[in-house]
Design a protein around this motif. Structure first.
Motif, PDB file in Angstrom:
ATOM      1  N   GLU A  95       0.913  -1.261   0.199  1.00 39.00           N
ATOM      2  CA  GLU A  95       0.611   0.155   0.021  1.00 39.00           C
ATOM      3  C   GLU A  95       1.256   1.395  -0.061  1.00 39.00           C
ATOM      4  O   GLU A  95      -0.020   2.596  -0.545  1.00 39.00           O
ATOM      5  N   GLU A 113      -0.932  -8.939  -7.233  1.00 36.43           N
ATOM      6  CA  GLU A 113      -1.280  -8.236  -6.459  1.00 36.43           C
ATOM      7  C   GLU A 113      -1.289  -7.146  -6.021  1.00 36.43           C
ATOM      8  O   GLU A 113      -0.480  -6.516  -5.068  1.00 36.43           O
ATOM      9  N   LYS A 115      -1.826  -3.378  -4.231  1.00 37.99           N
ATOM     10  CA  LYS A 115      -2.564  -2.624  -2.845  1.00 37.99           C
ATOM     11  C   LYS A 115      -1.891  -1.209  -3.099  1.00 37.99           C
ATOM     12  O   LYS A 115      -2.601  -0.632  -3.143  1.00 37.99           O
ATOM     13  N   LYS A 131      -4.563  -8.433  -9.223  1.00 39.49           N
ATOM     14  CA  LYS A 131      -5.995  -7.963  -8.132  1.00 39.49           C
ATOM     15  C   LYS A 131      -5.638  -6.929  -7.830  1.00 39.49           C
ATOM     16  O   LYS A 131      -4.521  -6.588  -7.704  1.00 39.49           O
ATOM     17  N   THR A 133      -6.706  -3.740  -5.533  1.00 41.65           N
ATOM     18  CA  THR A 133      -7.339  -2.596  -4.636  1.00 41.65           C
ATOM     19  C   THR A 133      -6.928  -0.908  -4.776  1.00 41.65           C
ATOM     20  O   THR A 133      -6.666  -0.583  -3.412  1.00 41.65           O
ATOM     21  N   ASN A 150      -8.826  -8.574 -12.423  1.00 38.45           N
ATOM     22  CA  ASN A 150      -9.914  -8.090 -11.211  1.00 38.45           C
ATOM     23  C   ASN A 150     -10.156  -6.812  -9.922  1.00 38.45           C
ATOM     24  O   ASN A 150      -8.695  -6.418  -9.714  1.00 38.45           O
ATOM     25  N   ASP A 152     -10.859  -4.627  -6.950  1.00 34.89           N
ATOM     26  CA  ASP A 152     -12.187  -4.975  -6.053  1.00 34.89           C
ATOM     27  C   ASP A 152     -11.733  -3.131  -5.016  1.00 34.89           C
ATOM     28  O   ASP A 152     -11.031  -2.606  -5.175  1.00 34.89           O
ATOM     29  N   ASN A 153     -13.061  -3.272  -4.196  1.00 40.31           N
ATOM     30  CA  ASN A 153     -11.988  -2.225  -2.866  1.00 40.31           C
ATOM     31  C   ASN A 153     -11.582  -1.452  -2.970  1.00 40.31           C
ATOM     32  O   ASN A 153     -11.281  -0.869  -2.669  1.00 40.31           O
ATOM     33  N   GLY A 154     -12.366  -0.279  -3.839  1.00 40.87           N
ATOM     34  CA  GLY A 154     -11.515   0.525  -4.484  1.00 40.87           C
ATOM     35  C   GLY A 154     -10.480   0.964  -5.476  1.00 40.87           C
ATOM     36  O   GLY A 154      -9.710   2.201  -5.412  1.00 40.87           O
ATOM     37  N   GLY A 155     -10.773  -0.430  -5.700  1.00 40.23           N
ATOM     38  CA  GLY A 155      -9.392  -0.686  -7.282  1.00 40.23           C
ATOM     39  C   GLY A 155      -9.306   0.548  -8.031  1.00 40.23           C
ATOM     40  O   GLY A 155     -10.399   1.056  -8.668  1.00 40.23           O
ATOM     41  N   GLU A 156      -8.606   1.024  -8.464  1.00 38.13           N
ATOM     42  CA  GLU A 156      -8.635   1.551  -9.759  1.00 38.13           C
ATOM     43  C   GLU A 156      -7.368   1.364 -10.656  1.00 38.13           C
ATOM     44  O   GLU A 156      -6.458   1.227 -11.144  1.00 38.13           O
TER      45      GLU A 156
END
Length: 172
Positions: A95, A113, A115, A131, A133, A150, A152-156
């Motif tokens: 993140e 992934e 983040k 993936k 997010t 994919n 997901d959850n606020g991913g842009e």
């Protein structure tokens, strides 16, 4: 029996001295050429392949392909780096990380992934799984060979140009 000419050791075009000096000159040129090849890798960017599952910014996660001699061993924003995530490897962009790269390819069976933030200046090619997010910025994305993106959850995903989706690929 072989007779050695008397002037074999003399300086000149045909003697041993000339032979050895030409070899020495060749060796010096070869060393210079090898140095230039490594130096140009630094200017033109470096290539990386995943060597195992891990975080994007960890050196043990990557194997440097070209021009990575003496530098950090993971893709970063200092050069026009390219990266390939290989089959069976999962690379995570944490993140808190803003990763910048020229081009990234996620091979079939590989996973990215994201983040944090990934910015690709040329394109993102996906045959494996992404993936998302966090955020991915790229002018171009290609999904092929059953590739999956994919979000997901606020991913842009910010796209400047084109999306290519080949039969069998999934964009969620």
């Amino acid at each position: 029996m072989y007779n050695v000419p008397r002037d074999f050791f003399r300086k000149g075009d045909e003697g041993l001295y000339s032979f050895l000096m030409n070899r020495r000159r060749f060796f010096k040129h070869a060393v210079c050429i090898l140095f230039l090849i490594f130096a140009m890798g630094q200017v033109w960017g470096r290539g990386f392949e995943s060597s195992q599952t891990g975080d994007w910014n960890k050196e043990r996660t990557w194997w440097g392909i070209l021009g990575s001699f003496g530098q950090k061993q993971f893709p970063d924003s200092q050069t026009d780096d390219t990266a390939i995530i290989k089959n069976g490897h999962t690379i995570t962009i944490p993140e808190v990380l803003n990763a910048e790269i020229k081009e990234i390819t996620v091979n079939g069976g590989g996973t990215l992934e994201c983040k944090g933030t990934l910015s690709a200046s040329v394109k993102v090619s996906i045959s494996g799984t992404v993936k998302l997010t966090g955020v991915i910025n790229s002018p171009k994305i290609t999904l092929s060979d059953s590739g999956t993106l994919n979000i997901d959850n606020g991913g842009e995903f910010t796209l400047d140009d084109t999306v290519t989706v080949v039969d069998g690929s999934t964009l969620n």
